[in-house]
Write an enzyme that holds these catalytic residues in place. Structure first.
Site, PDB file in Angstrom:
ATOM      1  N   ASP A  27       0.831  -1.199   0.000  1.00 18.81           N
ATOM      2  CA  ASP A  27       0.000   0.000   0.000  1.00 18.81           C
ATOM      3  C   ASP A  27       0.867   1.251   0.000  1.00 18.81           C
ATOM      4  O   ASP A  27       1.607   1.510   0.960  1.00 18.81           O
ATOM      5  CB  ASP A  27      -0.918   0.002   1.225  1.00 18.81           C
ATOM      6  CG  ASP A  27      -1.802   1.237   1.287  1.00 18.81           C
ATOM      7  OD1 ASP A  27      -2.912   1.181   0.722  1.00 18.81           O
ATOM      8  OD2 ASP A  27      -1.382   2.252   1.881  1.00 18.81           O
TER       9      ASP A  27
ATOM     10  N   TYR B  30       2.927   9.957  -0.570  1.00 18.31           N
ATOM     11  CA  TYR B  30       4.057   9.411   0.176  1.00 18.31           C
ATOM     12  C   TYR B  30       5.382   9.670  -0.537  1.00 18.31           C
ATOM     13  O   TYR B  30       6.452   9.477   0.047  1.00 18.31           O
ATOM     14  CB  TYR B  30       3.908   7.890   0.364  1.00 18.31           C
ATOM     15  CG  TYR B  30       2.682   7.435   1.109  1.00 18.31           C
ATOM     16  CD1 TYR B  30       1.835   8.338   1.780  1.00 18.31           C
ATOM     17  CD2 TYR B  30       2.340   6.086   1.151  1.00 18.31           C
ATOM     18  CE1 TYR B  30       0.708   7.892   2.449  1.00 18.31           C
ATOM     19  CE2 TYR B  30       1.218   5.638   1.824  1.00 18.31           C
ATOM     20  CZ  TYR B  30       0.401   6.541   2.463  1.00 18.31           C
ATOM     21  OH  TYR B  30      -0.722   6.102   3.125  1.00 18.31           O
TER      22      TYR B  30
ATOM     23  N   LYS C  67      -2.855   5.866  -4.095  1.00 14.66           N
ATOM     24  CA  LYS C  67      -3.933   6.805  -3.796  1.00 14.66           C
ATOM     25  C   LYS C  67      -3.679   8.137  -4.497  1.00 14.66           C
ATOM     26  O   LYS C  67      -2.528   8.583  -4.606  1.00 14.66           O
ATOM     27  CB  LYS C  67      -4.042   7.043  -2.280  1.00 14.66           C
ATOM     28  CG  LYS C  67      -4.071   5.792  -1.454  1.00 14.66           C
ATOM     29  CD  LYS C  67      -4.056   6.104   0.042  1.00 14.66           C
ATOM     30  CE  LYS C  67      -3.706   4.875   0.850  1.00 14.66           C
ATOM     31  NZ  LYS C  67      -2.290   4.459   0.727  1.00 14.66           N
TER      32      LYS C  67
ATOM     33  N   HIS D 167      -7.564   9.766  -1.937  1.00 18.93           N
ATOM     34  CA  HIS D 167      -6.909   9.777  -0.630  1.00 18.93           C
ATOM     35  C   HIS D 167      -7.745  10.481   0.444  1.00 18.93           C
ATOM     36  O   HIS D 167      -7.837   9.999   1.577  1.00 18.93           O
ATOM     37  CB  HIS D 167      -5.540  10.443  -0.750  1.00 18.93           C
ATOM     38  CG  HIS D 167      -4.559  10.000   0.284  1.00 18.93           C
ATOM     39  ND1 HIS D 167      -3.208  10.014   0.084  1.00 18.93           N
ATOM     40  CD2 HIS D 167      -4.719   9.515   1.548  1.00 18.93           C
ATOM     41  CE1 HIS D 167      -2.582   9.569   1.163  1.00 18.93           C
ATOM     42  NE2 HIS D 167      -3.485   9.265   2.066  1.00 18.93           N
TER      43      HIS D 167
ATOM     44  N   LEU E 242      -1.812   0.051  14.498  1.00 16.16           N
ATOM     45  CA  LEU E 242      -1.206  -0.179  15.811  1.00 16.16           C
ATOM     46  C   LEU E 242      -1.347   1.025  16.735  1.00 16.16           C
ATOM     47  O   LEU E 242      -0.817   1.023  17.837  1.00 16.16           O
ATOM     48  CB  LEU E 242       0.274  -0.541  15.650  1.00 16.16           C
ATOM     49  CG  LEU E 242       0.546  -1.800  14.826  1.00 16.16           C
ATOM     50  CD1 LEU E 242       2.046  -2.030  14.694  1.00 16.16           C
ATOM     51  CD2 LEU E 242      -0.124  -3.012  15.460  1.00 16.16           C
TER      52      LEU E 242
ATOM     53  N   LYS F 282       2.735  -0.489   9.145  1.00 15.61           N
ATOM     54  CA  LYS F 282       3.932   0.103   8.551  1.00 15.61           C
ATOM     55  C   LYS F 282       5.105  -0.095   9.484  1.00 15.61           C
ATOM     56  O   LYS F 282       4.994   0.108  10.688  1.00 15.61           O
ATOM     57  CB  LYS F 282       3.705   1.606   8.315  1.00 15.61           C
ATOM     58  CG  LYS F 282       4.829   2.311   7.557  1.00 15.61           C
ATOM     59  CD  LYS F 282       5.934   2.853   8.434  1.00 15.61           C
ATOM     60  CE  LYS F 282       5.503   4.007   9.304  1.00 15.61           C
ATOM     61  NZ  LYS F 282       6.665   4.597  10.040  1.00 15.61           N
TER      62      LYS F 282
ATOM     63  N   ARG G  54      10.687  -6.660  12.032  1.00 16.18           N
ATOM     64  CA  ARG G  54       9.258  -6.613  12.380  1.00 16.18           C
ATOM     65  C   ARG G  54       8.358  -6.988  11.206  1.00 16.18           C
ATOM     66  O   ARG G  54       7.165  -7.189  11.387  1.00 16.18           O
ATOM     67  CB  ARG G  54       8.888  -5.222  12.903  1.00 16.18           C
ATOM     68  CG  ARG G  54       9.516  -4.932  14.265  1.00 16.18           C
ATOM     69  CD  ARG G  54       8.960  -3.676  14.862  1.00 16.18           C
ATOM     70  NE  ARG G  54       9.671  -3.371  16.105  1.00 16.18           N
ATOM     71  CZ  ARG G  54      10.050  -2.156  16.473  1.00 16.18           C
ATOM     72  NH1 ARG G  54       9.816  -1.130  15.675  1.00 16.18           N
ATOM     73  NH2 ARG G  54      10.672  -1.950  17.618  1.00 16.18           N
TER      74      ARG G  54
ATOM     75  N   ASN H  39       4.941  -9.051  12.079  1.00 14.79           N
ATOM     76  CA  ASN H  39       3.596  -8.523  11.840  1.00 14.79           C
ATOM     77  C   ASN H  39       2.733  -9.439  10.984  1.00 14.79           C
ATOM     78  O   ASN H  39       1.522  -9.249  10.909  1.00 14.79           O
ATOM     79  CB  ASN H  39       3.684  -7.141  11.180  1.00 14.79           C
ATOM     80  CG  ASN H  39       4.152  -6.069  12.143  1.00 14.79           C
ATOM     81  OD1 ASN H  39       4.118  -6.247  13.359  1.00 14.79           O
ATOM     82  ND2 ASN H  39       4.591  -4.940  11.606  1.00 14.79           N
TER      83      ASN H  39
END
Length: 279
Positions: free
Chosen positions: A45, A50, A75, A108, A190, A232, A238, A242
């Site tokens: 994603d 970004y 987006k 977005h 999170l 993210k 991680r 995740n």
């Protein structure tokens, strides 16, 4: 690794855990996306805002997987709202990502004061009809915004990507979307920029009970709420952690304790009606 794809209301399937790359610099995106795919992610994603679509595209290519095994989302940024601008902007995203089509493309933010989101939606419908977008949806839209899109175009978004985490559970919009068959993706799953949920007493207690991390408990909660989390991380170790959320189940007591964490004003992002910057 089982990512249990869900069926969207347009007939396409989407993996139920994605790797979000918000705040990941373009220079790092290639390596992190490649690593994410290597450990099992198939859903990536990103967004025009970004400023890392080029790096994401390089990472997708470096993974070595065939296109059909990947689900890629981007987006439309705010300053590209409007029919003609959206058409051009979507083509530019495809070029930056080095893709012939996107699995999912989202508006977005609705940016209602500009009042361009309906004609922007019409542009996405047009691109979908050409096969350049498999699925189309929105992000940060309220139920009222979505009802207007449907009322004026007859096309129901397949997805709404919104902020959801244990401190901000958004039950009303989830009920509305369930009736329309709109899948919900959770960004900041999170706990947003605050990160309070990762130290929350109840969540840490549940994590200890299951021999899991607080992050894994929260992500498992999303799955059991029929939500699609987009965690993210810029920490390679991680990435696999995740995804390691398929071999345990939160029980009714766990879910009840997490339900009690919902807080009015628990959001970390602005309300959609107040977001009108041309980012």
């Amino acid at each position: 690794m089982d990512t249990k794809p869900i069926l969207l209301n347009d007939g396409h399937s989407m993996p139920t855990v994605g790797y979000g790359v918000w705040q990941i610099r373009n220079a790092r995106a290639e390596d992190l996306v490649r690593r994410a795919i290597t450990v099992g992610y198939r859903h990536i994603d990103t967004a025009q805002a970004y400023d890392n679509e080029e790096g994401v595209g390089r990472g997708l290519k470096a993974s070595g997987l065939i296109r059909e095994e990947l689900f890629v989302t981007s987006k439309l940024r705010g300053r590209h709202m409007g029919y003609d601008k959206a058409i051009r902007s979507c083509r530019e995203s495809l070029e930056r990502l080095q893709l012939d089509y996107l699995d999912l493309f989202l508006i977005h933010w609705p940016m209602p004061k500009q009042d361009l989101y309906v004609e922007t939606w019409e542009a996405l419908i047009e691109f979908q009809s050409k096969g350049l977008l498999r699925s189309i949806g929105v992000s940060n839209f309220t139920s009222a915004h979505i009802d207007r899109l449907i009322g004026q175009t007859g096309v129901v978004p397949s997805v709404n990507q919104i902020e959801i985490h244990p401190y901000f559970q958004q039950l009303d919009i989830r009920d509305h979307h369930a009736k329309l068959g709109i899948a919900i993706e959770s960004y900041s799953p999170l706990g947003g920029c605050w990160g309070g949920e990762l130290q929350d007493h109840d969540i840490c207690s549940i994590a200890k009970k299951h021999g899991r991390t607080a992050a894994q408990v929260i992500l498992r909660w999303h799955l059991q709420q029929a939500l699609v989390p987009l965690p993210k991380t810029a920490t390679p170790t991680r990435l696999s952690e995740n995804l390691d959320i398929w071999d345990f189940v939160l029980d009714e007591d766990d879910l009840e304790r997490i339900a009690g964490l919902d807080q009015p004003g628990g959001n970390t992002q602005p309300h959609p009606n107040s977001m009108n910057s041309t980012f």
